[in-house]
Structures are given as C-alpha cells and as structure tokens.
Design a protein around this motif. Structure first.
Motif, PDB file in Angstrom:
ATOM      1  N   GLY A 130       0.818  -1.210   0.000  1.00 57.57           N
ATOM      2  CA  GLY A 130       0.000   0.000   0.000  1.00 57.57           C
ATOM      3  C   GLY A 130       0.850   1.257   0.000  1.00 57.57           C
ATOM      4  O   GLY A 130       2.020   1.242  -0.371  1.00 57.57           O
ATOM      5  N   THR A 131       0.263   2.330   0.495  1.00 52.86           N
ATOM      6  CA  THR A 131       0.952   3.622   0.535  1.00 52.86           C
ATOM      7  C   THR A 131       1.813   3.727   1.795  1.00 52.86           C
ATOM      8  O   THR A 131       1.621   2.971   2.763  1.00 52.86           O
ATOM      9  CB  THR A 131      -0.064   4.776   0.543  1.00 52.86           C
ATOM     10  N   VAL A 132       2.716   4.682   1.792  1.00 49.15           N
ATOM     11  CA  VAL A 132       3.555   4.935   2.966  1.00 49.15           C
ATOM     12  C   VAL A 132       2.669   5.356   4.134  1.00 49.15           C
ATOM     13  O   VAL A 132       2.867   4.913   5.274  1.00 49.15           O
ATOM     14  CB  VAL A 132       4.620   6.014   2.661  1.00 49.15           C
ATOM     15  N   GLY A 133       1.671   6.199   3.868  1.00 46.79           N
ATOM     16  CA  GLY A 133       0.760   6.637   4.923  1.00 46.79           C
ATOM     17  C   GLY A 133      -0.006   5.483   5.535  1.00 46.79           C
ATOM     18  O   GLY A 133      -0.194   5.417   6.754  1.00 46.79           O
ATOM     19  N   GLU A 134      -0.448   4.565   4.681  1.00 49.03           N
ATOM     20  CA  GLU A 134      -1.171   3.392   5.177  1.00 49.03           C
ATOM     21  C   GLU A 134      -0.247   2.517   6.037  1.00 49.03           C
ATOM     22  O   GLU A 134      -0.649   2.036   7.093  1.00 49.03           O
ATOM     23  CB  GLU A 134      -1.706   2.577   3.992  1.00 49.03           C
ATOM     24  N   PHE A 135       0.989   2.340   5.590  1.00 45.98           N
ATOM     25  CA  PHE A 135       1.951   1.554   6.368  1.00 45.98           C
ATOM     26  C   PHE A 135       2.164   2.195   7.731  1.00 45.98           C
ATOM     27  O   PHE A 135       2.154   1.514   8.760  1.00 45.98           O
ATOM     28  CB  PHE A 135       3.285   1.433   5.616  1.00 45.98           C
ATOM     29  N   ALA A 136       2.346   3.510   7.745  1.00 45.18           N
ATOM     30  CA  ALA A 136       2.558   4.220   9.014  1.00 45.18           C
ATOM     31  C   ALA A 136       1.350   4.059   9.926  1.00 45.18           C
ATOM     32  O   ALA A 136       1.504   3.813  11.135  1.00 45.18           O
ATOM     33  CB  ALA A 136       2.839   5.695   8.747  1.00 45.18           C
ATOM     34  N   ASP A 137       0.139   4.175   9.389  1.00 43.65           N
ATOM     35  CA  ASP A 137      -1.076   4.006  10.195  1.00 43.65           C
ATOM     36  C   ASP A 137      -1.159   2.597  10.773  1.00 43.65           C
ATOM     37  O   ASP A 137      -1.475   2.418  11.948  1.00 43.65           O
ATOM     38  CB  ASP A 137      -2.328   4.282   9.360  1.00 43.65           C
ATOM     39  N   ARG A 138      -0.867   1.603   9.956  1.00 41.72           N
ATOM     40  CA  ARG A 138      -0.939   0.207  10.428  1.00 41.72           C
ATOM     41  C   ARG A 138       0.138  -0.063  11.473  1.00 41.72           C
ATOM     42  O   ARG A 138      -0.104  -0.763  12.450  1.00 41.72           O
ATOM     43  CB  ARG A 138      -0.785  -0.756   9.251  1.00 41.72           C
ATOM     44  N   LEU A 139       1.315   0.500  11.267  1.00 40.14           N
ATOM     45  CA  LEU A 139       2.403   0.312  12.220  1.00 40.14           C
ATOM     46  C   LEU A 139       2.071   0.978  13.554  1.00 40.14           C
ATOM     47  O   LEU A 139       2.319   0.397  14.621  1.00 40.14           O
ATOM     48  CB  LEU A 139       3.704   0.864  11.636  1.00 40.14           C
ATOM     49  N   LEU A 140       1.492   2.161  13.518  1.00 49.53           N
ATOM     50  CA  LEU A 140       1.071   2.837  14.753  1.00 49.53           C
ATOM     51  C   LEU A 140      -0.034   2.052  15.450  1.00 49.53           C
ATOM     52  O   LEU A 140      -0.055   1.943  16.683  1.00 49.53           O
ATOM     53  CB  LEU A 140       0.608   4.258  14.465  1.00 49.53           C
ATOM     54  N   ASN A 141      -0.951   1.493  14.686  1.00 45.68           N
ATOM     55  CA  ASN A 141      -2.012   0.654  15.248  1.00 45.68           C
ATOM     56  C   ASN A 141      -1.402  -0.564  15.941  1.00 45.68           C
ATOM     57  O   ASN A 141      -1.785  -0.928  17.062  1.00 45.68           O
ATOM     58  CB  ASN A 141      -2.976   0.229  14.135  1.00 45.68           C
ATOM     59  N   LEU A 142      -0.434  -1.194  15.284  1.00 41.40           N
ATOM     60  CA  LEU A 142       0.253  -2.355  15.856  1.00 41.40           C
ATOM     61  C   LEU A 142       0.987  -1.969  17.136  1.00 41.40           C
ATOM     62  O   LEU A 142       0.903  -2.677  18.146  1.00 41.40           O
ATOM     63  CB  LEU A 142       1.225  -2.952  14.839  1.00 41.40           C
ATOM     64  N   ALA A 143       1.706  -0.840  17.103  1.00 39.88           N
ATOM     65  CA  ALA A 143       2.423  -0.389  18.292  1.00 39.88           C
ATOM     66  C   ALA A 143       1.452  -0.138  19.441  1.00 39.88           C
ATOM     67  O   ALA A 143       1.722  -0.514  20.591  1.00 39.88           O
ATOM     68  CB  ALA A 143       3.217   0.870  17.989  1.00 39.88           C
ATOM     69  N   GLY A 144       0.309   0.482  19.150  1.00 44.93           N
ATOM     70  CA  GLY A 144      -0.705   0.712  20.187  1.00 44.93           C
ATOM     71  C   GLY A 144      -1.184  -0.585  20.797  1.00 44.93           C
ATOM     72  O   GLY A 144      -1.346  -0.697  22.015  1.00 44.93           O
ATOM     73  N   LEU A 145      -1.409  -1.585  19.953  1.00 41.18           N
ATOM     74  CA  LEU A 145      -1.854  -2.889  20.451  1.00 41.18           C
ATOM     75  C   LEU A 145      -0.777  -3.517  21.331  1.00 41.18           C
ATOM     76  O   LEU A 145      -1.059  -3.966  22.445  1.00 41.18           O
ATOM     77  CB  LEU A 145      -2.182  -3.825  19.287  1.00 41.18           C
ATOM     78  N   LEU A 146       0.459  -3.536  20.855  1.00 40.68           N
ATOM     79  CA  LEU A 146       1.537  -4.180  21.606  1.00 40.68           C
ATOM     80  C   LEU A 146       1.792  -3.501  22.939  1.00 40.68           C
ATOM     81  O   LEU A 146       2.125  -4.157  23.925  1.00 40.68           O
ATOM     82  CB  LEU A 146       2.825  -4.211  20.784  1.00 40.68           C
ATOM     83  N   LEU A 147       1.646  -2.193  22.968  1.00 37.69           N
ATOM     84  CA  LEU A 147       1.911  -1.457  24.202  1.00 37.69           C
ATOM     85  C   LEU A 147       0.698  -1.375  25.124  1.00 37.69           C
ATOM     86  O   LEU A 147       0.810  -0.879  26.242  1.00 37.69           O
ATOM     87  CB  LEU A 147       2.405  -0.047  23.870  1.00 37.69           C
ATOM     88  N   SER A 148      -0.457  -1.899  24.689  1.00 42.82           N
ATOM     89  CA  SER A 148      -1.669  -1.796  25.492  1.00 42.82           C
ATOM     90  C   SER A 148      -1.651  -2.689  26.727  1.00 42.82           C
ATOM     91  O   SER A 148      -2.382  -2.449  27.683  1.00 42.82           O
ATOM     92  CB  SER A 148      -2.906  -2.117  24.644  1.00 42.82           C
ATOM     93  N   HIS A 149      -0.819  -3.723  26.712  1.00 41.85           N
ATOM     94  CA  HIS A 149      -0.753  -4.623  27.860  1.00 41.85           C
ATOM     95  C   HIS A 149       0.554  -5.413  27.792  1.00 41.85           C
ATOM     96  O   HIS A 149       0.946  -5.847  26.702  1.00 41.85           O
ATOM     97  CB  HIS A 149      -1.945  -5.589  27.854  1.00 41.85           C
ATOM     98  N   PRO A 150       1.215  -5.617  28.921  1.00 38.35           N
ATOM     99  CA  PRO A 150       2.479  -6.364  28.896  1.00 38.35           C
ATOM    100  C   PRO A 150       2.372  -7.743  28.257  1.00 38.35           C
ATOM    101  O   PRO A 150       3.317  -8.214  27.637  1.00 38.35           O
ATOM    102  CB  PRO A 150       2.864  -6.476  30.376  1.00 38.35           C
ATOM    103  N   ARG A 151       1.209  -8.381  28.354  1.00 39.25           N
ATOM    104  CA  ARG A 151       1.091  -9.718  27.765  1.00 39.25           C
ATOM    105  C   ARG A 151       1.259  -9.676  26.250  1.00 39.25           C
ATOM    106  O   ARG A 151       1.613 -10.676  25.636  1.00 39.25           O
ATOM    107  CB  ARG A 151      -0.235 -10.375  28.149  1.00 39.25           C
TER     108      ARG A 151
END
Length: 175
Positions: A130-151
C-alpha cells in the motif's frame, strides 16, 4: 578484563560447567574469544552516547537481553557509570513457523528462504503493497496494540501473526 597497552588482553570468567578460567589474547594468538557481536554493540552504543544532549534509546529484540549485560559490563570497563548507560527498549521477536528467529540477513544472503507466513515487506518496508501513509497508520495501530498490555509486548510473534495484525485497518480491534 585486563588490558596492557596493545600487547595483550587477559579475560577471566567463570564457566558454569568447568569453573574459573583465564584466557590471554595477544596479537600472535593465545586464545579464541568471540566478541564480534558484543564488541559491535558496545561500539554502537558508545558512539551514540557521544551526543551528550540527546537521550539515546537502543531498540533491540528480546533475544538480545542477556547480551546487553555483557555490553553494560564492557561500557563500564571503559569508564561509563551505570547512570550513563543507554536506555534500552526490548521489542517482541518475530519468528518463523518453526519458532526460529526471522533472520533478515540469512534470507537476504540466500542462505534461507522466506518462511511461510512472512511477507517481503517484513525484510524491506519499501515492498509494502500500500501507501507509505497506510503503512505508518498500520504500524502505529500495531504499536498501540503491543503497548496496550504487557502480555502483548513481552512475547514473540510469528511472521504470519504479524502479517495478520498489519493487515487490519487502523483503529480496528485486534483480538
């Protein structure tokens, strides 16, 4: 470790199976000591710390946690105090379906094939479909998920699961 100019280095350690030992390394030989990875990381971290007004954060995979203790010891041996050691962030590991670490260098060199579930963009982000913007959005979404809980953060993820998580549109729940 004892260093005497450029003449030799004497390394003392304790093997859990054989007890204490000392190896003397000279330019002409004397012993084998594989410090390539530890030395490379020590040099990178020491160079990063040269900018005194910048907070340096080292980002590493969780597989590097034990090695960081060796780097810390080496940095202290060259005169850094514990308060001057760099901050480190350990990120989840990405593994192949076999559980082995997804090795970019082995795949890029042709020594290993891209494992099932892995995508070319995992090795080269320019290959994101996809686009660079889409990649950045998905990566930020992933980071938010990973950082939402230590598990979520303190574990490994298969390449296939990372691909699935990155395919979710930004803001969608990732159960």
């Amino acid at each position: 470790m004892e260093v005497a100019g450029r003449g030799f280095a004497r390394v003392s350690a304790v093997c859990l199976h054989h007890g204490p030992y000392t190896a003397t390394i000279t330019p002409a030989g004397g012993g084998y000591l594989d410090l390539a990875t530890v030395y490379r990381n020590m040099v990178k971290e020491l160079a990063a710390l040269a900018e005194a007004d910048v907070l340096q954060v080292m980002v590493k995979g969780t597989d590097w946690m034990p090695g960081s203790l060796l780097v810390d010891g080496a940095l202290q041996a060259v005169g850094l105090t514990r308060g001057r050691l760099p901050a480190r962030l350990y990120c989840p590991m990405i593994v192949a379906e076999t559980g082995a670490k997804l090795s970019k260098s082995l795949i890029r060199s042709g020594e290993a094939a891209l494992p099932a579930g892995a995508e070319p963009w995992m090795l080269d982000t320019r290959k994101w479909p996809g686009t660079v913007g889409e990649f950045a959005d998905r990566l930020l979404n992933l980071a938010g998920l990973l950082l939402s809980h230590p598990r979520h953060f303190f574990r490994s993820y298969s390449a296939a699961e990372l691909s699935r998580l990155m395919s979710l549109p930004a803001g969608s729940p990732a159960t």
